[in-house]
Design an enzyme around this catalytic site. Sequence first.
Site, PDB file in Angstrom:
ATOM      1  N   SER A  47      -9.793   1.562   2.730  1.00 44.39           N
ATOM      2  CA  SER A  47      -8.937   2.333   1.859  1.00 44.39           C
ATOM      3  C   SER A  47      -7.847   1.513   1.154  1.00 44.39           C
ATOM      4  O   SER A  47      -7.242   2.013   0.214  1.00 44.39           O
ATOM      5  CB  SER A  47      -8.263   3.446   2.664  1.00 44.39           C
ATOM      6  OG  SER A  47      -7.432   2.903   3.676  1.00 44.39           O
ATOM      7  N   SER A 100      -9.859  -0.953   6.838  1.00 47.15           N
ATOM      8  CA  SER A 100      -9.302  -0.843   5.486  1.00 47.15           C
ATOM      9  C   SER A 100      -8.551  -2.048   4.949  1.00 47.15           C
ATOM     10  O   SER A 100      -8.223  -2.070   3.765  1.00 47.15           O
ATOM     11  CB  SER A 100      -8.404   0.380   5.406  1.00 47.15           C
ATOM     12  OG  SER A 100      -9.203   1.527   5.335  1.00 47.15           O
ATOM     13  N   LYS A 140       0.840  -1.208   0.000  1.00 50.65           N
ATOM     14  CA  LYS A 140       0.000   0.000   0.000  1.00 50.65           C
ATOM     15  C   LYS A 140       0.873   1.255   0.000  1.00 50.65           C
ATOM     16  O   LYS A 140       1.889   1.300   0.707  1.00 50.65           O
ATOM     17  CB  LYS A 140      -0.913  -0.036   1.232  1.00 50.65           C
ATOM     18  CG  LYS A 140      -1.983   1.041   1.257  1.00 50.65           C
ATOM     19  CD  LYS A 140      -2.883   0.893   2.486  1.00 50.65           C
ATOM     20  CE  LYS A 140      -3.996   1.899   2.548  1.00 50.65           C
ATOM     21  NZ  LYS A 140      -4.861   1.731   3.730  1.00 50.65           N
TER      22      LYS A 140
HETATM   23  N1  GLN Z   1     -13.189   3.832   6.106  1.00 50.90           N
HETATM   24  C1  GLN Z   1     -12.607   4.183   7.331  1.00 50.90           C
HETATM   25  C2  GLN Z   1     -12.186   5.626   7.309  1.00 50.90           C
HETATM   26  O1  GLN Z   1     -12.400   6.241   6.329  1.00 50.90           O
HETATM   27  C3  GLN Z   1     -11.448   3.294   7.647  1.00 50.90           C
HETATM   28  C4  GLN Z   1     -10.247   3.621   6.871  1.00 50.90           C
HETATM   29  C5  GLN Z   1      -9.050   2.834   7.258  1.00 50.90           C
HETATM   30  O2  GLN Z   1      -9.144   1.795   7.905  1.00 50.90           O
HETATM   31  N2  GLN Z   1      -7.893   3.361   6.895  1.00 50.90           N
HETATM   32  O3  GLN Z   1     -11.678   6.163   8.247  1.00 50.90           O
END
Ligand code: GLN
Length: 486
Positions: free
Chosen positions: A159, A183, A84
């Site tokens: 994400s 995510s 990532k």
């Molecule tokens: N969707 C969640 C957020 O927007 C989790 C994102 C993540 O785990 N990085 O904060």
Amino acid sequence: MERQTTQLCDRNAMELSGMLRRGDVSAREITESVFKRIDEREKSINAFVTTTRETAFKQADLADEKFRRGGDIPLLTGIPVAVKDILCTKGIKTTCGSRILEDFVPTYDATAFQRILDAGAVLVGKTNMDEFGMGSSTENSIAGPTRNPNDLDRVAGGSSGGSAAAVSSGESILALGTDTGGSVRQPSAFCGVTGIKPTYGRVSRYGLIAYASSLDQIGAIGKTVVDCAMMLNVISGHDPLDTTSANVEKPDFLKSLGQDINGVQIGIPEEFFAEGLDPGIREKILEAIALLEKNGADVVPISLPHSPYAIGAYYLIATAEASSNLARFDGVKYGFRSAGDIADCMEMYHKTRTEGFGMEVKRRIMLGTYVLSAGYYDAYYLKAQKARTLIKGDFDEAFKKVDCIMTPVTPCLPFALGEKMTDPLQMYLVDIYTVSLNLAGLPGMSLPCGKIDHLPVGLQIVGKPFDEEMVLRVGAAYERLAVVSH
Ligand code: GLN
């Protein structure tokens, strides 16, 4: 047409590792297969921000050299891994999906990345993501959205959507993601692959660009539970460079996989099956639980009564921490600086941050700054921290009775691109079943439990702190029992 399942890039890491060891295949051939798939599909999927073809082949040749020499060779040697774009990679652009880091080239490696390199893995590239990890669809990226390999009109989740899509499409064999509120698990569920978020502190966060430091954790994505365990073995373990990295004993995660599930107590929290859950998903999860029960597990109804506060608490704490963490991006120390006509320092900060951050990131910085400000701190931030303690307490209570907990990963199937972009609250609600684990610091895994039409459904297994072994053991048992199409 040659059937795709015969391609090397469609095999899992453990299989390929065995083939490499027996000399049935070379790391170069595996890498060629992965890059051939990238040439075929990347244009439509957009899983990567950067691909590292040249260095990948060098690393593959080095791996082949090791196999020629023989001796004790780590399982990950010669296996393609995607990382990532939020993890620092020395000499390789690390954008976080943001304009503000568009040209940022780190001078050091994140510990987790360093460890997979030391184990001989082949880096395929850096994967697409929601800007700074903020989002649930990989649509908030300077590199454009990642599409779901199962249906190109739908999102890959987020994400870590690029990492999950890369593994799902055969553009990589394994991937590293990060999970602040779901995510790793949510995009794994949407793309039909397996992803584990370890206990907070299990994997070093050194070199992970911070979103919300008390929630962020690096996780592994693969096609199978075994593949996740294999990667976890490499990336976990104490690191003096991260003060929150736990100095606990590190088991061999591959060892727990063969055990049966006789007498394992599986908790089913009623709150995770309430209103708002897609009925088709509910059915699939209940089928999975029934299958485990039929094969020796005990199913125990439990309650996590403070679950309704999880989304609220999470989005207050995460944005508060983000507003502080993202203060470092000011046009002085990193990446992008506004090139406009600038009178003084304040104007430079202002213009740089206005132009450098995307809409969602700015929304969260504003929200986070607001909840931390004098007069609102007690009403919002402190309240959220109290809710966090209660949520953690619910899990502590439940784990007195059960060995693990099973829930859906998402309330809905992968949605259409653009569908939730105009309604941030709808987007936040997708995280309803994943954020509690981050608030409580618990390990959790998402694994495929069938499809509705052509769209994958994810089953979530939650464990006690530092009991990834139970999560993996139950996951592997389910995988063996179910006929799951990846
Ligand atoms: N969707 C969640 C957020 O927007 C989790 C994102 C993540 O785990 N990085 O904060």
